[in-house]
Design an enzyme around this catalytic site. Structure first.
Site: not given
Ligand code: IDP
Ligand code: MG
Length: 148
Positions: A9, A57, A115, A126, A85, A112, A91, A49, A102
């Site tokens: 990212k 968010f 992805h 994707e 993963r 974070n 996350t 996304y 992370r």
């Molecule tokens: P992942 O990247 O671990 O798969 P996802 O739930 O798919 O997590 O969420 C996508 C991205 O959205 C996350 O990597 C993070 O950057 C952001 N994100 C997820 N949940 C939150 C939140 O509660 N607050 C702010 N950003 C979030």
């Molecule tokens: Mg995800």
């Protein structure tokens, strides 16, 4: 063999962690079959996304992911989706285990670093979002007889 889409990212690129992130997956034994640097536009970000559309968010996530260059990589290997993963970690970097990307390099859920596709179906979609068929290379590595 599975393919997984990994994105370094904008924060990962800006912090000079691109090599570290790719290296952790490469050293695990995963094979790079596609790679490019790009800056996502809003349309691509919203498609990538789409599953999060409507969440609180979502707008911040889209503006963050288009805020600077990213590096997109397709990693291939046995159980590549699950392995990526694990290497990426939870996350929220504050909750991610030490030893994950992370967990080792992040502190904030909105920053974070990386992805990784969360399922085989999403990985396939994707990869198709970011790469044409010709950009995914099929090749053999001599070292694979030592990985598998
Ligand atoms: P992942 O990247 O671990 O798969 P996802 O739930 O798919 O997590 O969420 C996508 C991205 O959205 C996350 O990597 C993070 O950057 C952001 N994100 C997820 N949940 C939150 C939140 O509660 N607050 C702010 N950003 C979030
Ligand atoms: Mg995800």
């Amino acid at each position: 063999m599975e393919n997984s889409l990994v994105l370094v990212k904008p924060d990962g690129v800006q912090r000079g962690l691109t090599g570290e992130i790719i290296s952790r997956m490469e050293r695990k034994g995963l094979k790079i079959v596609g790679m490019k640097m790009l800056q996502m536009d809003e349309a691509l970000a919203r498609r990538h996304y789409a599953i999060h559309e409507g969440k609180a968010f979502f707008d911040d996530l889209v503006s963050f992911i288009i805020s600077g260059p990213i590096v997109a990589i397709v990693f291939q290997g046995k159980n590549a989706v699950e392995i990526v993963r694990q290497i990426v970690g939870a996350t929220d970097p504050a909750k991610a285990d030490a030893g994950t990307i992370r967990g080792d390099f992040g502190v904030d859920i909105g920053h974070n670093l990386v992805h990784g596709s969360d399922s085989l179906d999403n990985a396939s979609n994707e990869v198709d979002l970011f790469f044409s068929r010709e950009e995914i290379l099929a090749y053999k590595r001599d070292l694979d007889r030592w990985v598998y």
